[in-house]
Design a protein around this motif. Structure first.
Motif, mmCIF file in Angstrom:
data_model
loop_
_atom_site.group_PDB
_atom_site.id
_atom_site.type_symbol
_atom_site.label_atom_id
_atom_site.label_comp_id
_atom_site.label_asym_id
_atom_site.label_seq_id
_atom_site.Cartn_x
_atom_site.Cartn_y
_atom_site.Cartn_z
ATOM 1 N N ALA A 54 0.810 -1.218 0.000
ATOM 2 C CA ALA A 54 0.000 0.000 0.000
ATOM 3 C C ALA A 54 0.843 1.268 0.000
ATOM 4 O O ALA A 54 0.300 2.368 -0.141
ATOM 5 C CB ALA A 54 -0.937 0.010 1.210
ATOM 6 N N GLY A 55 2.143 1.144 0.168
ATOM 7 C CA GLY A 55 3.005 2.313 0.182
ATOM 8 C C GLY A 55 2.839 3.164 1.418
ATOM 9 O O GLY A 55 2.950 4.399 1.357
ATOM 10 N N LEU A 77 -6.042 4.168 0.875
ATOM 11 C CA LEU A 77 -7.045 3.120 1.058
ATOM 12 C C LEU A 77 -7.237 2.315 -0.220
ATOM 13 O O LEU A 77 -7.417 1.093 -0.173
ATOM 14 C CB LEU A 77 -8.371 3.748 1.495
ATOM 15 C CG LEU A 77 -8.468 4.217 2.945
ATOM 16 C CD1 LEU A 77 -9.720 5.049 3.148
ATOM 17 C CD2 LEU A 77 -8.455 3.024 3.902
ATOM 18 N N ALA A 78 -7.208 2.996 -1.364
ATOM 19 C CA ALA A 78 -7.338 2.291 -2.640
ATOM 20 C C ALA A 78 -6.176 1.318 -2.828
ATOM 21 O O ALA A 78 -6.357 0.190 -3.304
ATOM 22 C CB ALA A 78 -7.399 3.286 -3.787
ATOM 23 N N TYR A 93 -17.083 -1.575 1.276
ATOM 24 C CA TYR A 93 -17.183 -1.645 2.743
ATOM 25 C C TYR A 93 -15.990 -0.966 3.395
ATOM 26 O O TYR A 93 -16.134 -0.233 4.389
ATOM 27 C CB TYR A 93 -17.271 -3.103 3.163
ATOM 28 C CG TYR A 93 -17.435 -3.335 4.640
ATOM 29 C CD1 TYR A 93 -18.582 -2.937 5.314
ATOM 30 C CD2 TYR A 93 -16.439 -3.985 5.375
ATOM 31 C CE1 TYR A 93 -18.741 -3.165 6.674
ATOM 32 C CE2 TYR A 93 -16.584 -4.221 6.734
ATOM 33 C CZ TYR A 93 -17.733 -3.808 7.376
ATOM 34 O OH TYR A 93 -17.889 -4.036 8.719
ATOM 35 N N LEU A 94 -14.798 -1.182 2.858
ATOM 36 C CA LEU A 94 -13.590 -0.548 3.382
ATOM 37 C C LEU A 94 -13.717 0.968 3.394
ATOM 38 O O LEU A 94 -13.433 1.630 4.404
ATOM 39 C CB LEU A 94 -12.385 -0.972 2.540
ATOM 40 C CG LEU A 94 -11.055 -0.255 2.839
ATOM 41 C CD1 LEU A 94 -10.532 -0.676 4.200
ATOM 42 C CD2 LEU A 94 -10.024 -0.565 1.748
ATOM 43 N N PHE A 95 -14.156 1.537 2.274
ATOM 44 C CA PHE A 95 -14.270 2.990 2.184
ATOM 45 C C PHE A 95 -15.392 3.527 3.066
ATOM 46 O O PHE A 95 -15.293 4.633 3.596
ATOM 47 C CB PHE A 95 -14.455 3.427 0.734
ATOM 48 C CG PHE A 95 -13.155 3.540 -0.022
ATOM 49 C CD1 PHE A 95 -12.468 4.741 -0.069
ATOM 50 C CD2 PHE A 95 -12.608 2.439 -0.659
ATOM 51 C CE1 PHE A 95 -11.261 4.848 -0.743
ATOM 52 C CE2 PHE A 95 -11.402 2.529 -1.337
ATOM 53 C CZ PHE A 95 -10.722 3.735 -1.380
ATOM 54 N N GLU A 96 -16.444 2.762 3.230
ATOM 55 C CA GLU A 96 -17.524 3.201 4.116
ATOM 56 C C GLU A 96 -17.058 3.241 5.559
ATOM 57 O O GLU A 96 -17.355 4.189 6.297
ATOM 58 C CB GLU A 96 -18.726 2.264 3.972
ATOM 59 C CG GLU A 96 -19.466 2.433 2.646
ATOM 60 C CD GLU A 96 -20.599 1.438 2.477
ATOM 61 O OE1 GLU A 96 -20.676 0.482 3.288
ATOM 62 O OE2 GLU A 96 -21.383 1.600 1.539
ATOM 63 N N ASP A 102 -14.257 6.647 -2.426
ATOM 64 C CA ASP A 102 -13.402 5.844 -3.297
ATOM 65 C C ASP A 102 -13.073 6.638 -4.555
ATOM 66 O O ASP A 102 -13.973 7.061 -5.283
ATOM 67 C CB ASP A 102 -14.136 4.555 -3.664
ATOM 68 C CG ASP A 102 -13.236 3.537 -4.357
ATOM 69 O OD1 ASP A 102 -12.169 3.937 -4.852
ATOM 70 O OD2 ASP A 102 -13.617 2.365 -4.409
ATOM 71 N N PRO A 103 -11.781 6.857 -4.859
ATOM 72 C CA PRO A 103 -11.435 7.603 -6.080
ATOM 73 C C PRO A 103 -11.776 6.864 -7.364
ATOM 74 O O PRO A 103 -11.901 7.476 -8.419
ATOM 75 C CB PRO A 103 -9.919 7.814 -5.940
ATOM 76 C CG PRO A 103 -9.468 6.710 -5.052
ATOM 77 C CD PRO A 103 -10.593 6.475 -4.086
#
Length: 270
Positions: A54-55, A77-78, A93-96, A102-103
């Motif tokens: 993920a950097g 996150l992406a 779900y992760l972004f929520e 989400d981009p």
């Protein structure tokens, strides 16, 4: 405060941490073998491996799994979603949980027209049609083709282009100006979901140049959800007919809209 741990069971930070740990540990062993790591005793990826994908720093990722209040960008996150190989539903779900937008919300969705959607439209007894993200008609059933004979005869599959560029639309749609203004506001709301879609941007530019009403309504900056409601038409054979429009977004196919027109009691079966 950044770095603090919250103890509320339903706190989104805690839920996010639990979700990330579960997905990290669920990464298939075969995927790890493909990276040349061989078999190992602990399941899934190590925290430092996820962080590297993920950097982000391992410390930050560890804090995320611990449920701490860590501010993470949407881009990070992406990268987490991609590094963990999340499905479209898991990514959403992760972004929520992270309270981020989400981009690239639709990058993992199927842009084709699934066979079950085609069959669902054909099976409806009322007029029904399917629109894609560009508001192109992908399919419709026989009642819809009969109701919208003018649209069919125009040879135009795009609903917006028919409404604004074909004079027959003004004859068909009662209260054309009100409906056209609302259509533009609904379409504007859709465009925010696809900020990087060059075809959508080109579509807007073409309509603004070709249709003064579209240009005027677009510049008004109106935004509406696709609310449905009463729709009335002047049909050359059926006369004035009225329907209640219901718009559905099929599960697993969020780039599409299934539009149903429920006949009112006075409207003959189309």
């Amino acid at each position: 405060m950044t770095g603090t741990t919250l103890d509320t069971p339903n706190d989104p930070h805690r839920l996010l941490g639990q979700f990330l740990r579960a997905r990290r540990e669920a990464v298939a062993a075969d995927a790890l073998l493909g990276e040349g790591r061989g078999r190992r005793r602990t399941p899934g990826l190590r925290r430092e491996e996820v962080a590297q994908r993920a950097g982000i720093s391992t410390t930050w990722y560890t804090w995320l799994e611990q449920g701490r209040d860590v501010a993470l960008s949407a881009d990070a996150l992406a990268r987490l979603a991609e590094g963990l190989g999340l499905s479209a539903a898991e990514r959403t779900y992760l972004f929520e949980l992270a309270r981020r937008r989400d981009p690239s919300p639709h990058m993992m969705e199927d842009t084709g027209t699934a066979d079950e959607l085609l069959r669902a439209v054909a099976a409806q007894p009322m007029p029904a049609y399917l629109l894609d993200r560009h508001w192109r008609r992908r399919t419709w059933n026989a009642p819809a083709a009969k109701l919208f004979a003018a649209w069919r005869e125009s040879g135009e599959d795009n609903l917006l282009r028919f409404v604004f560029l074909d004079p027959a639309a003004r004859e068909l749609i009662i209260d054309w100006e009100d409906r056209a203004q609302r259509v533009v506001a609904e379409f504007r709301a859709d465009t925010a979901l696809y900020p990087d879609d060059a075809m959508l941007a080109e579509q807007v530019d073409v309509l603004r140049r070709a249709s003064p009403p579209f240009e005027r309504y677009w510049n008004a900056q109106g935004v509406l959800a696709r609310e449905g409601g009463r729709r009335t038409f002047n049909h050359p054979q059926l006369g004035q007919v009225a329907y209640t429009q219901v718009t559905l977004v099929p599960a697993g196919h969020i780039d599409f809209k299934l539009v149903l027109l429920l006949p009112e009691a006075s409207t003959p079966n189309s």
